[in-house]
Scaffold this motif. Structure first.
Motif, mmCIF file in Angstrom:
data_model
loop_
_atom_site.group_PDB
_atom_site.id
_atom_site.type_symbol
_atom_site.label_atom_id
_atom_site.label_comp_id
_atom_site.label_asym_id
_atom_site.label_seq_id
_atom_site.Cartn_x
_atom_site.Cartn_y
_atom_site.Cartn_z
ATOM 1 N N GLU A 187 0.860 -1.173 0.000
ATOM 2 C CA GLU A 187 0.000 0.000 0.000
ATOM 3 C C GLU A 187 0.906 1.236 0.000
ATOM 4 O OE1 GLU A 187 -3.376 0.279 -0.059
ATOM 5 O OE2 GLU A 187 -3.364 -1.856 -0.486
ATOM 6 N N PRO A 188 0.422 2.361 -0.579
ATOM 7 C CA PRO A 188 1.278 3.541 -0.616
ATOM 8 C C PRO A 188 1.648 4.014 0.789
ATOM 9 C CG PRO A 188 -0.981 4.052 -1.244
ATOM 10 C CD PRO A 188 -0.885 2.575 -1.173
ATOM 11 N N GLU A 189 2.860 4.504 0.926
ATOM 12 C CA GLU A 189 3.356 5.017 2.211
ATOM 13 C C GLU A 189 2.629 6.333 2.525
ATOM 14 O OE1 GLU A 189 5.727 4.433 5.428
ATOM 15 O OE2 GLU A 189 5.472 3.051 3.731
ATOM 16 N N PRO A 190 2.012 6.476 3.711
ATOM 17 C CA PRO A 190 1.281 7.724 3.980
ATOM 18 C C PRO A 190 2.206 8.925 4.119
ATOM 19 C CG PRO A 190 1.167 6.224 5.866
ATOM 20 C CD PRO A 190 1.865 5.482 4.780
ATOM 21 N N VAL A 191 1.726 10.065 3.644
ATOM 22 C CA VAL A 191 2.459 11.327 3.785
ATOM 23 C C VAL A 191 2.100 11.927 5.138
ATOM 24 C CG1 VAL A 191 2.844 13.592 2.770
ATOM 25 C CG2 VAL A 191 2.190 11.682 1.309
ATOM 26 N N ALA B 177 -0.335 21.776 0.473
ATOM 27 C CA ALA B 177 0.837 21.573 -0.381
ATOM 28 C C ALA B 177 0.862 20.189 -1.032
ATOM 29 C CB ALA B 177 2.108 21.774 0.449
ATOM 30 N N LEU B 178 -0.080 19.317 -0.658
ATOM 31 C CA LEU B 178 -0.062 17.949 -1.208
ATOM 32 C C LEU B 178 -0.640 17.932 -2.620
ATOM 33 C CD1 LEU B 178 -1.405 15.905 1.846
ATOM 34 C CD2 LEU B 178 0.946 16.006 1.029
ATOM 35 N N PRO B 179 -0.140 17.041 -3.487
ATOM 36 C CA PRO B 179 -0.769 16.889 -4.799
ATOM 37 C C PRO B 179 -2.182 16.310 -4.651
ATOM 38 C CG PRO B 179 1.032 15.319 -4.520
ATOM 39 C CD PRO B 179 1.045 16.202 -3.324
ATOM 40 N N ALA B 180 -3.076 16.680 -5.552
ATOM 41 C CA ALA B 180 -4.474 16.238 -5.458
ATOM 42 C C ALA B 180 -4.613 14.728 -5.602
ATOM 43 C CB ALA B 180 -5.301 16.942 -6.518
ATOM 44 N N THR B 181 -3.583 14.089 -6.143
ATOM 45 C CA THR B 181 -3.658 12.629 -6.357
ATOM 46 C C THR B 181 -3.114 11.832 -5.171
ATOM 47 O OG1 THR B 181 -1.523 12.811 -7.437
ATOM 48 C CG2 THR B 181 -3.467 12.804 -8.862
ATOM 49 N N THR B 182 -2.856 12.484 -4.054
ATOM 50 C CA THR B 182 -2.301 11.784 -2.888
ATOM 51 C C THR B 182 -3.230 10.638 -2.451
ATOM 52 O OG1 THR B 182 -1.266 13.831 -2.170
ATOM 53 C CG2 THR B 182 -1.522 12.108 -0.507
ATOM 54 N N LEU C 248 -8.360 16.079 -1.810
ATOM 55 C CA LEU C 248 -7.625 14.849 -2.182
ATOM 56 C C LEU C 248 -8.634 13.755 -2.541
ATOM 57 C CD1 LEU C 248 -4.995 14.950 0.709
ATOM 58 C CD2 LEU C 248 -4.928 16.120 -1.506
ATOM 59 N N ARG C 249 -9.154 13.803 -3.741
ATOM 60 C CA ARG C 249 -10.257 12.925 -4.143
ATOM 61 C C ARG C 249 -9.859 11.454 -4.270
ATOM 62 N NH1 ARG C 249 -14.918 14.833 -2.702
ATOM 63 N NH2 ARG C 249 -15.242 16.973 -3.345
ATOM 64 N N GLU C 250 -8.559 11.187 -4.373
ATOM 65 C CA GLU C 250 -8.107 9.798 -4.531
ATOM 66 C C GLU C 250 -7.734 9.151 -3.203
ATOM 67 O OE1 GLU C 250 -8.174 8.162 -7.470
ATOM 68 O OE2 GLU C 250 -9.152 10.000 -8.159
ATOM 69 N N LEU C 251 -7.943 9.853 -2.101
ATOM 70 C CA LEU C 251 -7.442 9.371 -0.807
ATOM 71 C C LEU C 251 -8.033 8.002 -0.439
ATOM 72 C CD1 LEU C 251 -5.463 10.697 1.175
ATOM 73 C CD2 LEU C 251 -7.427 11.425 2.530
ATOM 74 N N LYS D 71 -17.268 12.404 2.747
ATOM 75 C CA LYS D 71 -17.145 12.914 1.371
ATOM 76 C C LYS D 71 -15.887 12.380 0.677
ATOM 77 C CE LYS D 71 -19.740 17.018 2.598
ATOM 78 N NZ LYS D 71 -19.612 18.175 3.468
ATOM 79 N N LEU D 72 -15.028 11.723 1.421
ATOM 80 C CA LEU D 72 -13.824 11.115 0.805
ATOM 81 C C LEU D 72 -14.221 9.716 0.350
ATOM 82 C CD1 LEU D 72 -11.300 12.364 3.493
ATOM 83 C CD2 LEU D 72 -11.382 13.102 1.103
ATOM 84 N N SER D 73 -14.892 9.638 -0.799
ATOM 85 C CA SER D 73 -15.639 8.423 -1.141
ATOM 86 C C SER D 73 -14.769 7.222 -1.474
ATOM 87 C CB SER D 73 -16.578 8.715 -2.312
ATOM 88 O OG SER D 73 -15.799 9.084 -3.435
ATOM 89 N N LYS D 74 -13.462 7.414 -1.629
ATOM 90 C CA LYS D 74 -12.626 6.261 -1.970
ATOM 91 C C LYS D 74 -11.877 5.704 -0.750
ATOM 92 C CE LYS D 74 -12.193 7.543 -6.785
ATOM 93 N NZ LYS D 74 -11.307 7.878 -7.904
ATOM 94 N N LEU D 75 -12.187 6.222 0.425
ATOM 95 C CA LEU D 75 -11.467 5.759 1.622
ATOM 96 C C LEU D 75 -11.689 4.264 1.861
ATOM 97 C CD1 LEU D 75 -11.766 8.266 4.613
ATOM 98 C CD2 LEU D 75 -9.741 7.636 3.306
ATOM 99 N N ARG D 76 -10.603 3.573 2.094
ATOM 100 C CA ARG D 76 -10.682 2.159 2.479
ATOM 101 C C ARG D 76 -10.289 1.972 3.934
ATOM 102 N NH1 ARG D 76 -9.387 2.300 -2.709
ATOM 103 N NH2 ARG D 76 -10.357 0.785 -4.089
#
Lengths: 177, 505
Positions: free
Chosen positions: B84-88, B98-103, B122-125, B163-168
């Motif tokens: 899984e991606p390393e959290p920022v 300052a985070l990219p929107a794709t974080t 951050l819609r991809e979170l 509202k962060l609909s992709k949260l797992r």
């Protein structure tokens, strides 16, 4: 997770949402999930494997006619990945399970088999019916069942074996063309 | 083969025909995953129908791949699996902006509601953790000076998070201000209205598989909303003083739970723990440190009145007795059919309860750190353990226990027996005869002597060895072990360069 609402037709729900993906999943999920259970996949794993197989079918835009076969292959592949440690014997076993599914259940998503079984259950003696209810519906152990029926644990095992054999014969007679 | 398949099919059909199960409705979750682009994460399945020439071509290609692999120079380390991606890490609204929107993954410390709302960009979170370290200290943990008025999110956060609909994965730890929305028994519009206005919002996260609400208090009436989270599989409510017998009733409606953590939930009775056996798919259960010692203990006076009420109530419940892993808890849990991991450090059980361990059908991993204050207890424990892959314990264990482990645990891979002063070189010799043993933690074993070195040097199966706090271990011993043990990846000792990994306890 909610159970499937048999009273609302998938098409009706799909029209409401206006989403073909919903309709596709509704049309195929029941047979796919039952196929996985018939292959020995535990219920919670069947949920996940079925979802993944449906996702692949949606992604590749598989059409409705080809979907049952495609979904079974994808589900077998995904389930085998999970149990790969058990190796080739499991793959052969799954092939046998699929052959049976194709023979008896593929055309109606298993509805006919469940209906045949219900008819066979209706004609069982009460004691046999009670034994099945305790073990399969309530998860009672063989030891507890034996105590309840006043027989030994070995006797309970034999009883269940006999009932199962009778049910298998009964189902096969009813499904025979 | 076909008879086995027929039997399995009959098993499924009987369960469905007798009403024990029914096909689930997967449409909402599946379509939500499809819209979130989840299909790309599913391993590609084989094409349904292969033609003959395709099969031959595939075979030739496979041969070529095998030959190429065999001749290819091997890397020094095996390739690491996909992760899984390393959290920022973020600490403020400015960090988030300052985070990219794709974080994809964020780990935040000390946010308030305003900073939290910045995450909506951050819609991809997929992964979000929010921590308040000043409220996460337990028992005799490290004390730090807390800020006077630390920022904290409130219960309105749930509407934002939904509202962060992709949260797992969503982990909220130490967010004490959330508790102020949950008065005892509910108020105003009633408990159900409070639940709907808070945790109920999470129902809008169709992909949420893991939820942690730890180190703050949420009562049963609010947690009842969890049963509406269709994808929830893993839940952590550690150090939550709202967790009591009623919460367990609410959790039993979350029938898809596979992993549940209730560590340091001091108001949780053993009789309620026993009922968790009714969760049909529960594989991992942690009920450690319900011991009257591991209370939340962060300094400062930043907690609200409701949080203080829950804490006082939990103290009263614990003082009445019967909380934690009691005999009743173990007897009940022995009926859990799929339980593989049970972490129950600092239990409150007696020998009677420990004997119930032999009835656990599927148990593979057991942590009962803190049990075993006498040789009688350790003897009964050794005789009661089912065949395990992992065991962690600390108490008056001796050579006799090691001997029994060697005879009764032929597939043990992971063993932690730290600070067991009665284990001598003879006991260690027994342990090292377990051929499957890969991970051995015997730190602070004061009964061992330098004469044990030949035994350790011959234990070529070991991959992990912890020898910290053993006075006679020198740098020369460490070098000898590194040379002699070909599989050894981690060696911990109080010798320069070998003490980097922190202790788990």
């Amino acid at each position: 997770m909610s159970r499937i609402d048999e009273t609302a037709s998938p098409q009706a729900r799909a029209d409401t949402t206006g989403d073909a993906a919903f309709a596709f999943v509704h049309r195929h999920q029941r047979g796919l999930w039952r196929f996985l259970r018939a292959c020995g996949c535990p219920a919670h794993a069947a949920d996940e494997v079925a979802q993944d197989a449906l996702l692949l079918a949606l992604e590749r835009n598989v059409d409705d006619d080809a979907a049952p076969g495609y979904l079974r292959q994808a589900a077998k592949f995904l389930w085998l990945r999970r149990v790969r440690d058990e190796g080739r014997s499991h793959a052969r076993w799954l092939d046998a399970a699929e052959q049976l599914w194709q023979q008896d259940c593929a055309t109606d998503a298993g509805d006919g088999l469940i209906a045949a079984l219900r008819t066979c259950l209706d004609v069982l003696p009460p004691r046999s019916r009670l034994a099945l209810q305790r073990v399969y519906a309530e998860g009672t152990s063989r030891e507890t069942l034996a105590a309840e029926l006043g027989i030994g644990e070995h006797g309970a095992r034999t009883l269940l074996q006999r009932i199962r054999a009778a049910l298998r014969d009964c189902i096969e007679r009813r499904l025979a063309p | 083969m076909t008879d086995d398949a027929r039997d399995t099919r009959l098993d499924w059909a009987l369960r469905e025909a007798l009403g024990a199960e029914a096909p689930p409705d997967l449409a909402r979750v599946t379509v939500a995953r499809f819209r979130a682009g989840d299909a790309a994460r599913v391993p590609s399945a084989a094409v349904p129908r292969h033609t003959h020439w395709q099969a031959v071509a595939a075979l030739l290609l496979a041969c070529l791949v095998v030959a190429t692999f065999a001749l290819w120079p091997r890397p020094a380390e095996p390739a690491t699996p996909a992760q899984e991606p390393e959290p920022v890490q973020v600490y403020s609204r400015a960090d988030i902006d300052a985070l990219p929107a794709t974080t994809l993954a964020v780990s935040a410390v000390g946010l308030d509601d305003s900073a939290l709302s910045a995450l909506l960009r951050l819609r991809e979170l997929r992964f979000l953790e929010i921590r308040y370290p000043e409220a996460m200290v337990l028992g005799l943990g490290l004390k730090t000076m807390p800020p006077k008025q630390p920022p904290c999110i409130t219960a309105t956060c749930f509407d934002t998070l939904a509202k962060l609909s992709k949260l797992r994965t969503l982990r909220i730890r130490g967010a004490h201000a959330i508790t102020e929305a949950f008065p005892f028994g509910g108020s105003g519009g009633g408990p159900e209205a409070i639940a709907n206005a808070t945790i109920g919002h999470l129902e809008r996260l169709p992909l949420l598989e893991e939820l942690c609400l730890t180190h703050f208090d949420v009562p049963a009436y609010a947690l009842a909303a969890l049963s509406r989270l269709a994808a929830l599989r893993r839940l952590d409510l550690s150090a939550n003083y709202g967790v009591d017998a009623e919460v367990v009733v609410a959790l039993l409606r979350c029938t898809r739970l596979q992993s549940l953590t209730l560590d340091a939930c001091m108001a949780l009775p053993g009789t309620a723990i026993a009922r968790l056996a009714e969760l049909p798919h529960l594989e991992h259960l942690a009920v450690a440190n319900i011991d009257g010692m591991s209370w939340r203990s962060g300094g400062g006076d930043f907690l609200g009145p409701t949080t203080k009420d829950y804490e006082a109530q939990a103290h009263r419940a614990y003082d009445l007795g019967g909380c934690g892993v009691t005999d009743a808890a173990l007897t009940g849990l022995s009926r859990a059919k799929s339980l593989r991991t049970l972490l129950m450090a600092e239990p409150s059980c007696s020998l009677l309860g420990v004997r119930a361990l032999r009835d656990f059908q599927s148990l593979e991993r057991l942590d009962l750190f803190g049990f075993g204050s006498s040789t009688t207890e350790t003897d009964v424990l050794a005789d009661s353990l089912p065949p395990l892959l992992m065991l962690s314990a600390c108490g008056e264990f001796d050579d006799s226990f090691c001997n029994k482990l060697r005879r009764r645990q032929p597939r043990l891979e992971h063993l932690e027996l730290p600070a067991c002063y009665a284990i001598t070189d003879q006991g260690l010799a027994q342990l090292l005869r377990i051929g499957t043993l890969r991970h051995l933690d015997i730190r602070q074993s004061r009964g061992l002597s330098a004469a044990a070195m030949p035994l350790l040097l011959a234990a070529t199966q070991l991959e992990y060895l912890d020898l910290r706090h053993i006075d006679w271990v020198t740098k020369a011993h460490v070098l000898e072990l590194q040379r002699a043990l070909p599989r050894l990846r981690t060696l911990l000792a109080n010798v320069e360069g070998h003490e980097t990994e922190p202790s788990g306890r």
